[in-house]
Every structure is written in structure tokens, then in C-alpha cells.
Design an enzyme around this catalytic site. Sequence first.
Site, PDB file in Angstrom:
ATOM      1  N   GLY A  12       1.242  -1.019   0.299  1.00 26.11           N
ATOM      2  CA  GLY A  12       0.063   0.342   0.093  1.00 26.11           C
ATOM      3  C   GLY A  12       0.851   1.566  -0.237  1.00 26.11           C
ATOM      4  O   GLY A  12       0.494   2.468   0.430  1.00 26.11           O
ATOM      5  N   TYR A 159     -12.689  -2.957  12.437  1.00 24.96           N
ATOM      6  CA  TYR A 159     -11.419  -2.658  12.634  1.00 24.96           C
ATOM      7  C   TYR A 159     -10.604  -2.352  13.418  1.00 24.96           C
ATOM      8  O   TYR A 159      -9.494  -3.181  13.032  1.00 24.96           O
ATOM      9  CB  TYR A 159     -11.449  -1.444  11.733  1.00 24.96           C
ATOM     10  CG  TYR A 159      -9.770  -0.145  11.288  1.00 24.96           C
ATOM     11  CD1 TYR A 159      -9.713  -0.651   9.778  1.00 24.96           C
ATOM     12  CD2 TYR A 159      -9.222   0.467  12.473  1.00 24.96           C
ATOM     13  CE1 TYR A 159      -8.367   0.252   9.918  1.00 24.96           C
ATOM     14  CE2 TYR A 159      -8.241   0.708  11.930  1.00 24.96           C
ATOM     15  CZ  TYR A 159      -8.176   0.918  10.824  1.00 24.96           C
ATOM     16  OH  TYR A 159      -6.451   1.198  10.595  1.00 24.96           O
TER      17      TYR A 159
END
Length: 254
Positions: A12, A159
Site C-alpha cells: 500500500g 477494524y
Amino acid sequence: MNTEKKTALVTGGSRGLGKNMALNLAKKGIDVVITYNSKKEDAEAVVSEIKQMGRKAAALQLNTGDAKSFDRFFNQLKAVLTEEFQTEKFDFLINNAGIGIHATFAQTTEEQFDSLMQIHLKGPYFLTQKALALMNDGGGIVNISSGLARFCNPGYSAYGTMKGGIEVLTRYQAMELGSRGIRVNAVAPGAIETDFGGGIVRDNTQVNRMVASSTALGRVGLPNDIGSVVAFLCTEDAKWINAQRIEVSGGANL
């Protein structure tokens, strides 16, 4: 001290925190391979910037939520390392790639939960497992966690759960990989001004002020606050830091 050139893999790395990590690693004299999911042009711009700094760089496509693609990815990485970096292995793995999904516990769907698990927990677990064959002994792994594994904000139960798992995994990896001299640490950012989660911390003035008011240093974090710490962990100066959770939040929610 080993003076050979080091190479890092940052997942990423085309934008946001990952981009900043890659640039900070390059500043430390480390060559960098970044991955991107869909933003190829952004990734190539980061590669160009790193090359202008005098370091080797490359970008490869990777969906960290698709574990079945990892074998193909590492075959591509092996070829890139050989052809463009003149090396067979790399030294540091930064598990950074991720997405943000905001939903209350009561409203979180199984699909949202599975997506977060695949990208933030299952992906890094098996990506790192498969990376071991291409990693040099004496290197390091940095897993990106979150302040949300320590403190709670409504809407991030799934999350935060995945990031809590990453922190436990970090300790197990450190214990089991120590025989190879591979250090494993978790960096847990607080709220940062990036496009993560739709850019809410960066673009929403009310949210920005709320975060700053609950942070001891009185402001919201910036990408360079995080990237510089990740790069430090990949240097000889951090050689005795292992199995740690390092929160980089300016003192959030104390």
C-alpha cells in the site's frame, strides 16, 4: 555492522502513510519496492520520486485481501529483485496496506467484517508467511496497527478487532522468527491527515478539532510523523527493539 544495501517491501505504498514510509526508507539509504491495489499512476510517481533520491525502486500490483494471489506476486517480486535490484532477497517487510470501514457494532455486516479481516489480518498473516523464503536473516517486519486497538471510537469495532489481532501476531512472529535475527514490531498510528476513510480527519474541520483536543501535543498527526518511525525501525539504531507496540499518536486519549 552489515554495510550491504538493504531493500524494503511496503504494501500500500502508492499514497498516504505507505508513500511516506517508502520515501523515509529511501532517505535512510534503503531501496524500496511498493505495492498498489489500483492506483498504478500514483505508485509510479512514488517510484520516480525515490529514484530521484538515488535509490532503486519498483512498484507491483497486489491485493492484500486475496491470499490466493500471493504466490504469483512473490514470483513477480523475485524477478524484479533479480533484474532491477541485483539481489535475490529483501530485508524489511512493512505490512501497511489497508482500508477503513466505519459502521457501528450493531450495523456491521458479515461482508464488511470479512473484508476487513482479509485485508488487515488474514492478508498480512499469509503474506508474511510466504515472504519468509525471500527475506534475509537479520532483517525486520513492521506491522501497522492502530491507536484504535487501545482506545475506542464508535464505528470501528471490526477494524479495531483486526488491529488487536495484528498486535498479538506481532509478538508471536517476533518469538518464532528471532532465531533468524528478524525483528518484528507494530506501529500504531493515531488519527492522521490522509485520504484514509474518505479523508475525514483531514477534510472535516470538526473531526480534526475533536482529535486535536484529545491529543496531548494538541494537533492531528501527519504522514511524516509515522513514516519516519517506520524507517527508524528498519535501521541499525533500532537493532534491539523487538516485539513492541509503538503507538505514534502524539499522546491521544490519555
